[in-house]
Scaffold this active site. Structure first.
Site, PDB file in Angstrom:
ATOM      1  N   TYR A 154      53.100  61.447  12.961  1.00  0.00           N
ATOM      2  CA  TYR A 154      52.484  60.589  11.949  1.00  0.00           C
ATOM      3  C   TYR A 154      51.812  61.423  10.857  1.00  0.00           C
ATOM      4  O   TYR A 154      51.952  61.148   9.661  1.00  0.00           O
ATOM      5  CB  TYR A 154      51.471  59.671  12.632  1.00  0.00           C
ATOM      6  CG  TYR A 154      50.909  58.571  11.765  1.00  0.00           C
ATOM      7  CD1 TYR A 154      51.654  57.430  11.496  1.00  0.00           C
ATOM      8  CD2 TYR A 154      49.626  58.652  11.242  1.00  0.00           C
ATOM      9  CE1 TYR A 154      51.142  56.399  10.714  1.00  0.00           C
ATOM     10  CE2 TYR A 154      49.100  57.634  10.464  1.00  0.00           C
ATOM     11  CZ  TYR A 154      49.860  56.509  10.193  1.00  0.00           C
ATOM     12  OH  TYR A 154      49.347  55.503   9.418  1.00  0.00           O
ATOM     13  N   LYS A 158      52.910  61.400   6.920  1.00  0.00           N
ATOM     14  CA  LYS A 158      51.959  61.008   5.884  1.00  0.00           C
ATOM     15  C   LYS A 158      51.655  62.168   4.936  1.00  0.00           C
ATOM     16  O   LYS A 158      51.408  61.955   3.737  1.00  0.00           O
ATOM     17  CB  LYS A 158      50.674  60.483   6.523  1.00  0.00           C
ATOM     18  CG  LYS A 158      50.861  59.168   7.288  1.00  0.00           C
ATOM     19  CD  LYS A 158      51.374  58.051   6.390  1.00  0.00           C
ATOM     20  CE  LYS A 158      51.367  56.691   7.080  1.00  0.00           C
ATOM     21  NZ  LYS A 158      51.831  55.604   6.201  1.00  0.00           N
TER      22      LYS A 158
END
Length: 246
Positions: A154, A158
């Site tokens: 993640y 991002k």
């Protein structure tokens, strides 16, 4: 059926931050193309938004499938005859420590959260370039700026969104298109709702404003970036984290 309202595409519009963004943009006078994995889930905010007197259409799209994205962009342009704003909000998590993370969990998060945004930006930017105007807003995260244990996939996705944002901003600026990233901190959503109370308390100790964010906190910043008032802002990453990383 054409409209004089600006049109905003919001991915992941069915709930949480995405739904709040769709509602806030509608309140600001945008027609909305709401995207989720199924038409049924994408229809979630339809009644609330249509009650504001603007148009809302739901689209079921797997953002990990570039062919579905291309088809959806074509359908949206045909239905609304314009695309003024793109909000890349759709995302998933597959949290675990790096040593336990499977290649499948790594690839799925990168493909959905980062590569999916690229596949939306590419066809939408062609339409915006013809209009010589547009707003692209990517929902990143403070973990993309700072990293987080148990979220290697993640965090990487991002962080990649931040690099993508800056590259797109440079490439499209000459055509009057801005591209910015919003980086939420810990926000009250279904995901944080399941956290143990002791962990929430520990989080709050590190947030100067002493509260979790709300989806509306994020939506307010997105609405500003989508507005004419933000026309001289591009390539920026804006943290909305209650001061967590001051």
């Amino acid at each position: 059926m054409s409209s004089t309202n600006p049109l905003a595409i919001v991915t992941g519009a069915s709930r949480g931050i995405g739904r709040a963004i769709a509602v806030a943009l509608a309140r600001a006078g945008h027609d909305i193309a709401g995207v989720a994995r199924t038409v049924e889930s994408a229809s979630g905010p339809a009644e609330e938004i249509r009650a504001m007197g603007v148009r809302y259409e739901a689209y079921g799209v797997d953002v990990a499938q570039p062919g579905e994205i291309e088809a959806a962009v074509g359908a949206i342009e045909k239905a609304f005859e314009r695309i003024d704003v793109l909000v890349n909000n759709a995302g998933i998590t597959r949290d675990t420590l790096m040593l336990r993370m499977t290649p499948e969990d790594w690839n799925l998060v990168i493909q959905t959260n980062l590569t999916g945004a690229f596949h939306w930006i590419k066809p939408v930017s062609r339409i915006m370039m013809k209009a010589r105007s547009g707003r692209i807003i990517n929902i990143s995260s403070v973990v993309g700026q700072h990293g987080n244990a148990g979220q290697a996939n993640y965090s990487a996705a991002k962080a990649g969104l931040l690099g993508l944002t800056k590259a797109v901003a440079r490439e499209l600026a000459a055509r009057g298109i801005t591209c910015n990233a919003v980086c939420p901190g810990f926000v009250q959503t279904d995901m944080t709702g399941g956290l143990p109370e002791e962990l929430k308390e520990k989080l709050l100790q590190n947030i100067p404003l002493k509260r979790l964010g709300t989806p509306e906190d994020i939506a307010g910043v997105v609405t500003f970036l989508a507005s004419t008032e933000a026309g001289y802002i591009t390539g920026q990453e804006i943290a909305v984290d209650g001061g967590l990383f001051i």
